[in-house]
Enzyme design. Structure first.
Site, mmCIF file in Angstrom:
data_model
loop_
_atom_site.group_PDB
_atom_site.id
_atom_site.type_symbol
_atom_site.label_atom_id
_atom_site.label_comp_id
_atom_site.label_asym_id
_atom_site.label_seq_id
_atom_site.Cartn_x
_atom_site.Cartn_y
_atom_site.Cartn_z
ATOM 1 N N LYS A 93 68.817 48.220 48.052
ATOM 2 C CA LYS A 93 70.124 48.444 48.654
ATOM 3 C C LYS A 93 71.193 47.623 47.921
ATOM 4 O O LYS A 93 71.411 47.841 46.749
ATOM 5 C CB LYS A 93 70.044 48.127 50.156
ATOM 6 C CG LYS A 93 68.787 48.707 50.852
ATOM 7 C CD LYS A 93 68.751 50.217 50.898
ATOM 8 C CE LYS A 93 67.405 50.798 51.346
ATOM 9 N NZ LYS A 93 66.867 50.297 52.590
ATOM 10 N N ARG A 112 50.193 40.838 37.177
ATOM 11 C CA ARG A 112 50.227 40.933 38.643
ATOM 12 C C ARG A 112 50.548 39.560 39.220
ATOM 13 O O ARG A 112 51.322 39.419 40.163
ATOM 14 C CB ARG A 112 48.911 41.464 39.211
ATOM 15 C CG ARG A 112 48.865 41.348 40.734
ATOM 16 C CD ARG A 112 47.785 42.141 41.463
ATOM 17 N NE ARG A 112 46.560 42.326 40.737
ATOM 18 C CZ ARG A 112 45.643 41.379 40.526
ATOM 19 N NH1 ARG A 112 45.820 40.150 40.992
ATOM 20 N NH2 ARG A 112 44.556 41.646 39.827
ATOM 21 N N TYR A 126 65.196 48.885 61.625
ATOM 22 C CA TYR A 126 65.097 49.947 60.623
ATOM 23 C C TYR A 126 63.829 50.773 60.909
ATOM 24 O O TYR A 126 62.768 50.209 61.208
ATOM 25 C CB TYR A 126 65.026 49.290 59.239
ATOM 26 C CG TYR A 126 64.637 50.213 58.124
ATOM 27 C CD1 TYR A 126 65.483 51.243 57.741
ATOM 28 C CD2 TYR A 126 63.434 50.068 57.459
ATOM 29 C CE1 TYR A 126 65.128 52.104 56.707
ATOM 30 C CE2 TYR A 126 63.071 50.910 56.428
ATOM 31 C CZ TYR A 126 63.913 51.930 56.056
ATOM 32 O OH TYR A 126 63.564 52.765 55.047
ATOM 33 N N ASP A 171 65.585 39.996 58.126
ATOM 34 C CA ASP A 171 65.833 41.074 57.162
ATOM 35 C C ASP A 171 67.328 41.058 56.862
ATOM 36 O O ASP A 171 68.147 41.443 57.695
ATOM 37 C CB ASP A 171 65.383 42.408 57.768
ATOM 38 C CG ASP A 171 65.579 43.583 56.803
ATOM 39 O OD1 ASP A 171 66.418 43.476 55.888
ATOM 40 O OD2 ASP A 171 64.897 44.603 56.995
HETATM 41 C C1 LIG Z 1 65.609 50.254 53.290
HETATM 42 C C2 LIG Z 1 65.332 49.151 54.241
HETATM 43 C C3 LIG Z 1 64.069 48.546 54.299
HETATM 44 C C4 LIG Z 1 62.886 49.062 53.488
HETATM 45 O O1 LIG Z 1 63.029 48.840 52.142
HETATM 46 P P1 LIG Z 1 62.401 49.792 50.997
HETATM 47 O O2 LIG Z 1 62.904 49.186 49.742
HETATM 48 O O3 LIG Z 1 62.923 51.182 51.251
HETATM 49 O O4 LIG Z 1 60.925 49.725 51.163
HETATM 50 C C5 LIG Z 1 63.893 47.481 55.142
HETATM 51 N N1 LIG Z 1 64.899 47.024 55.925
HETATM 52 C C6 LIG Z 1 66.121 47.582 55.909
HETATM 53 C C7 LIG Z 1 67.192 47.034 56.793
HETATM 54 C C8 LIG Z 1 66.386 48.668 55.070
HETATM 55 O O5 LIG Z 1 67.601 49.228 55.082
#
Ligand SMILES: *Cc1c(COP(=O)(O)O)cnc(C)c1O
Length: 379
Positions: A199, A49, A102, A174
């Site tokens: 992503k 962890r 998001y 982000d």
């Molecule tokens: C998918 C997404 C998230 C969340 O991420 P997860 O891996 O699904 O928890 C946060 N910000 C953006 C812009 C996203 O497209």
């Protein structure tokens, strides 16, 4: 001289294995590590962890490609976001968020952290006066997404960083939509970069993960403390898959951008399309800023259609090669209806998205096949 992006993505944190010479970091499927006497750690590892060598490789690679001091890998993007909020904020504090964030990010603020006394205001981040007006003495974070999901809004990272720092707040970006290949927020003054590595970084729709990269080592250490204390870490297999994806990020992104540009041309010429949202278009309100802070404009394209929600849903259902599905950033093209799918949790909120909106994650298949599928879906 630091090495180029592609070199870092393939080599940073990824020395050949000292025992075997393996050129790829092994999947260390292990929870604990033999100690050489009480308190005598053999390798810096004691429990997975806290740290695991496969995860460390990914964390060092992410720090390198974002140009930060410390990288941390999580079980998901939202786990990474949650760790930022718990590290930086306490009850009574205030955060500014994008008014088209998001959906899952919005839900984390609205349904989880607000109950614990964290206040937030959704603001149009492309309007610096509005951002300035929303700042309070309790504001700890300006939280930025650029480009945004799903409306592809663009905000000025350097200007927002200056504003945040003038008020003693942090700028958190982000960077999921752009990926570190297209945009490097820390170099523009951001303090923390957040990724859903699910992503573009992972890039193959085969793993869920998140990452943080901090510009400052001390802030990185505080985040690492909370990562360990809260425990939402990336497992070794997930870290390995994500690292495998990161190696090809640059070549994938170039093709995502090439294909997205061709898709935009098709949509702009189509009579059923009333508007196209893509920061690469000179008419896009954020185009100039995007051109300043991004290498290219990415693989995400949204558009609004004549005939409203029913028509938008119909188009999503008719697409074949564009797979109907949530998520984005993988090699395969995806289509979705944000209002009823990814952003359904924002319905009735200030972040509700238009019903006639369709979102595409343009993949790296043969462009002629993608254009043919969109043409039939729109017909
Ligand atoms: C998918 C997404 C998230 C969340 O991420 P997860 O891996 O699904 O928890 C946060 N910000 C953006 C812009 C996203 O497209």
């Amino acid at each position: 001289m630091t090495e180029g992006f592609e070199t870092l993505a393939i080599h940073a944190g990824q020395e050949a294995d000292p025992h075997t010479g393996a050129v790829v970091p092994p999947i260390y499927a292990v929870s604990t590590y033999k100690q050489d006497g009480v308190g005598g750690l053999r390798s810096g590892y004691e429990y997975s962890r806290s740290a695991n060598p496969t995860r460390t490789a990914l964390e060092e690679a992410m720090a390198a490609v974002e140009g930060g001091a410390r990288g941390l890998a999580f079980a998901s993007g939202l786990a990474a976001e949650d760790t930022v909020l718990r590290t930086v904020c306490k009850p009574g504090d205030h955060v500014i968020i994008p008014n088209d964030a998001y959906g899952g990010t919005y839900r984390l603020f609205a349904k989880v952290h607000e109950r614990w006394g964290l206040h937030y205001d959704p603001v149009a981040l492309d309007n610096m006066n509005a951002v300035g007006a929303a700042i309070t003495p309790k504001t700890k974070i300006i939280w930025v997404e650029t480009p945004t999901n799903p409306l592809l809004g663009v905000s000025d990272i350097a200007a927002l960083a200056e504003l945040a720092h003038d008020c003693g707040a942090l700028l958190v970006v982000d960077n999921t939509f752009a990926s570190p290949y297209l945009q490097q927020p820390l170099a523009l003054g951001a303090d923390i970069v957040v990724h859903s590595t699910t992503k573009y970084v992972g890039g193959h729709s085969d793993v869920v993960g998140g990452a943080l990269v901090a510009a400052d080592p001390e802030l990185g250490e505080q985040l690492a403390f909370h990562q360990n204390a809260m425990g939402a870490v990336a497992g070794p297999f997930d870290a390995w898959l994500t690292l495998r994806g990161l190696k090809t990020l640059a070549v994938r992104m170039e093709r995502h951008c090439d294909n997205a540009e061709r898709v935009v041309d098709l949509l702009l010429a189509h009579p059923k399309v009333i508007s196209v949202l893509y920061p690469g278009m000179p008419e896009h309100p954020g185009h100039e800023i995007a051109a300043k802070q991004m290498r290219r404009f990415g693989g995400m394209v949204s558009f609004r259609v004549a005939g409203g929600e029913a028509q938008a849903v119909e188009i999503c259902n008719r697409a074949k090669l564009f797979t109907l599905g949530e998520s984005l950033g993988g090699v395969e093209s995806l289509i979705e209806h944000p209002g009823r799918m990814t952003h359904a949790s924002a319905a009735g909120s200030p972040l509700e998205v238009p019903g006639d909106l369709v979102r595409l994650s343009v993949g790296i298949e043969s462009i002629d096949d993608l254009l043919a599928d969109l043409t039939q879906a729109l017909s």
